[in-house]
Each structure stands twice: as structure tokens, then as C-alpha cells.
Design a protein around this motif. Structure first.
Motif, PDB file in Angstrom:
ATOM      1  N   VAL A  94       0.821  -1.204   0.000  1.00 47.64           N
ATOM      2  CA  VAL A  94       0.000   0.000   0.000  1.00 47.64           C
ATOM      3  C   VAL A  94       0.862   1.264   0.000  1.00 47.64           C
ATOM      4  CG1 VAL A  94      -1.945  -1.104   1.169  1.00 47.64           C
ATOM      5  CG2 VAL A  94      -0.146  -0.004   2.531  1.00 47.64           C
ATOM      6  N   ASP A  95       2.182   1.087  -0.007  1.00 48.41           N
ATOM      7  CA  ASP A  95       3.079   2.236   0.037  1.00 48.41           C
ATOM      8  C   ASP A  95       4.180   2.066  -0.998  1.00 48.41           C
ATOM      9  OD1 ASP A  95       4.069   0.030   1.566  1.00 48.41           O
ATOM     10  OD2 ASP A  95       5.602   1.341   2.412  1.00 48.41           O
ATOM     11  N   ASP A  96       4.884   3.169  -1.260  1.00 53.06           N
ATOM     12  CA  ASP A  96       5.980   3.116  -2.209  1.00 53.06           C
ATOM     13  C   ASP A  96       6.943   4.257  -1.902  1.00 53.06           C
ATOM     14  OD1 ASP A  96       7.547   2.365  -4.375  1.00 53.06           O
ATOM     15  OD2 ASP A  96       5.802   2.033  -5.674  1.00 53.06           O
ATOM     16  N   TYR A  97       8.106   4.240  -2.589  1.00 52.26           N
ATOM     17  CA  TYR A  97       9.104   5.285  -2.366  1.00 52.26           C
ATOM     18  C   TYR A  97       8.610   6.619  -2.928  1.00 52.26           C
ATOM     19  CZ  TYR A  97      12.247   1.429  -1.283  1.00 52.26           C
ATOM     20  OH  TYR A  97      12.820   0.320  -0.716  1.00 52.26           O
ATOM     21  N   PRO A  98       8.957   7.726  -2.281  1.00 57.96           N
ATOM     22  CA  PRO A  98       8.513   9.028  -2.771  1.00 57.96           C
ATOM     23  C   PRO A  98       9.245   9.455  -4.037  1.00 57.96           C
ATOM     24  CG  PRO A  98       9.972   9.309  -0.884  1.00 57.96           C
ATOM     25  CD  PRO A  98       9.732   7.843  -1.019  1.00 57.96           C
ATOM     26  N   TYR A  99       8.514  10.032  -4.976  1.00 61.94           N
ATOM     27  CA  TYR A  99       9.166  10.640  -6.128  1.00 61.94           C
ATOM     28  C   TYR A  99      10.087  11.749  -5.637  1.00 61.94           C
ATOM     29  CZ  TYR A  99       6.213   8.389  -9.660  1.00 61.94           C
ATOM     30  OH  TYR A  99       5.604   7.482 -10.487  1.00 61.94           O
ATOM     31  N   GLY A 100      11.257  11.842  -6.253  1.00 62.11           N
ATOM     32  CA  GLY A 100      12.210  12.869  -5.859  1.00 62.11           C
ATOM     33  C   GLY A 100      13.151  12.429  -4.762  1.00 62.11           C
TER      34      GLY A 100
END
Length: 245
Positions: free
Chosen positions: A49-55
Motif C-alpha cells: 500500500v506504500d511506495d518510495y517518494p518521487y524525488g
């Protein structure tokens, strides 16, 4: 009132909902609730349900898809347009007037986040309210949601043994609540104010108003900015200005 709680950790709520006032209110049909684990709505084959943040940056961000789909599913089960509340340290500071406002609703949805934060599209396009319970950060939104739900449910008719109790709470009148005393009237030489033993209801109410104002004056003077004062009450303030506590 119906409350839906979108959470990855529904077991965290069991102690709150199965104890004390909340349990009695639920059993009396004052409100009902449902846990919605939004992991059940993810289209990720690994159930993420989560992922790494863009940037780049530290931490993980909750993805929009599971939460949007979970809210859509919940909305389909009700005829009442719900308030969708995002528990977030960046949200509106919570206060008693907000609790009273939410207590007028038929359906509330709470989104309890975890990890670093939410995808901004959740905030901008899904929720109606963002709420913070204070200027600090918790591990997850569940604890904040428990606080808000408790403060709302206790305002619902039938939740408390005496419906007048909530109306006399601190902040409900805009002031801090006056002191309380019970038996015995004399405990170790510490006595109850004579006004409370007088049986004179007008005198008792005047004492309570004065003590409520005094407590607010010395502890939360900022609250007095919105309070309309009588001439007598203004004189009390002038006297208290010369006191030290």
C-alpha cells in the motif's frame, strides 16, 4: 452515527471500542463502526500500500489507489454523504467546536495513515477534513482517530449517563470547566466552598461561572478573547491581574 475506519491495524482500536463509555454507547446503538483494512483494496500483487517518494527522501508514502478504492467502496454502502477525515499532523488543530460539528453528521470516515505520509492526491481530491490532535508526530493516525472518535461519540444523545454532562465540559462553553467537589465536605481539614453547600442555585451558578473564568484567566487566557463579559466579570479580571498563582 456510522463510523468507518480505514486502517492497516484495526486491532489497535479494540481496547477503545470494547471498554467504558464507548462500549456502552455501541451496545445502546448510539453509534456503530466498521474497520476497513485498505490493504484489502490494493491492486498490487504483493499487497503493498506504500511506495518510495518521487524525488527521493526518507520513508515510504501511502499510495492513492488502495485508499481511493476503499473510500469508494464505503460510500456505495450508504445513502448519506460522509465526511472523510484525514488524520494528519499538517491538518487543522482539533478543538471542542470541531467535535460538536462532527457530532451532527450521520456518517464519518477516518483515514489513518502510516509511514512517511500520504500521496498528495488523497489530500487534495478525496478528503473533506484534515485533523491534527496536536503539534507533534505519532507513529500512525490510529491514536489520533481514537481521540477524535471518543470526543465525538460522547456528544451523541444517549452516550453518557447524563446528556448535560458534555455541555458542562471544558471548552464547550468556550471556558475551562469550574472545579468539582464531592463528599466528604471536610477531608483532612480541606473544606468544600460554602457556596456549593448553600442550596442556593443562583449562588452556586455564580460561583461556578466565576471559578470557570478564573481558571481560564490563569491557565488559558487566550480563550477569553471570544467571551462576552459582564461589568462584574470585568472587575473580577482586574482583581486577578494583581494576583499571583
Amino acid at each position: 452515527m456510522h463510523i468507518d475506519i480505514l486502517t492497516l491495524f484495526p486491532e489497535m482500536f479494540d481496547g477503545v471500542f470494547q471498554s467504558s463509555m464507548m462500549k456502552r454507547a455501541y451496545e445502546a446503538n448510539v453509534f456503530d463502526y466498521r474497520y476497513v483494512n485498505f490493504r484489502d483494496y490494493t491492486d498490487d500483487k504483493h499487497h503493498k500500500v506504500d511506495d518510495y517518494p518521487y524525488g527521493g527522501g526518507a520513508g515510504m508514502v501511502l499510495k492513492p489507489q488502495p485508499i481511493f478504492d476503499a473510500v469508494d467502496a464505503v460510500k456505495q454502502s450508504t445513502d448519506h454523504p460522509p465526511r472523510v477525515i484525514l488524520m494528519c499532523p499538517q491538518g487543522e488543530s482539533y478543538h471542542q467546536q470541531k467535535a460538536e460539528e462532527l457530532a451532527q453528521e450521520d456518517h464519518l470516515i477516518f483515514i489513518c495513515g502510516h509511514y512517511e505520509g500520504y500521496d498528495e492526491r488523497i489530500r487534495n481530491h478525496l478528503v473533506t477534513d484534515e485533523i491534527s490532535i496536536g503539534d507533534y508526530v505519532l507513529t500512525s493516525g490510529e491514536i489520533g482517530a481514537m481521540t477524535v472518535i471518543d470526543s465525538v461519540v460522547r456528544l451523541l444523545p444517549g452516550a453518557l449517563g447524563n446528556d448535560q454532562s458534555a455541555k458542562q465540559d471544558s471548552f464547550s462553553s468556550g471556558l475551562l470547566e469550574h472545579p468539582h467537589y464531592t463528599r466528604p465536605a471536610n477531608f483532612r481539614g480541606l473544606t468544600v466552598p460554602e457556596e456549593l453547600l448553600s442550596g442556593n442555585h443562583a449562588l452556586i451558578e455564580k460561583w461556578r461561572r466565576k471559578e470557570s473564568l478564573k481558571r481560564t484567566f490563569f491557565r488559558r487566557r487566550d480563550l477569553l478573547e471570544e467571551i462576552e463579559l459582564s461589568e462584574e466579570e470585568k472587575k473580577w479580571m482586574e482583581e486577578w491581574n494583581h494576583l499571583k498563582f
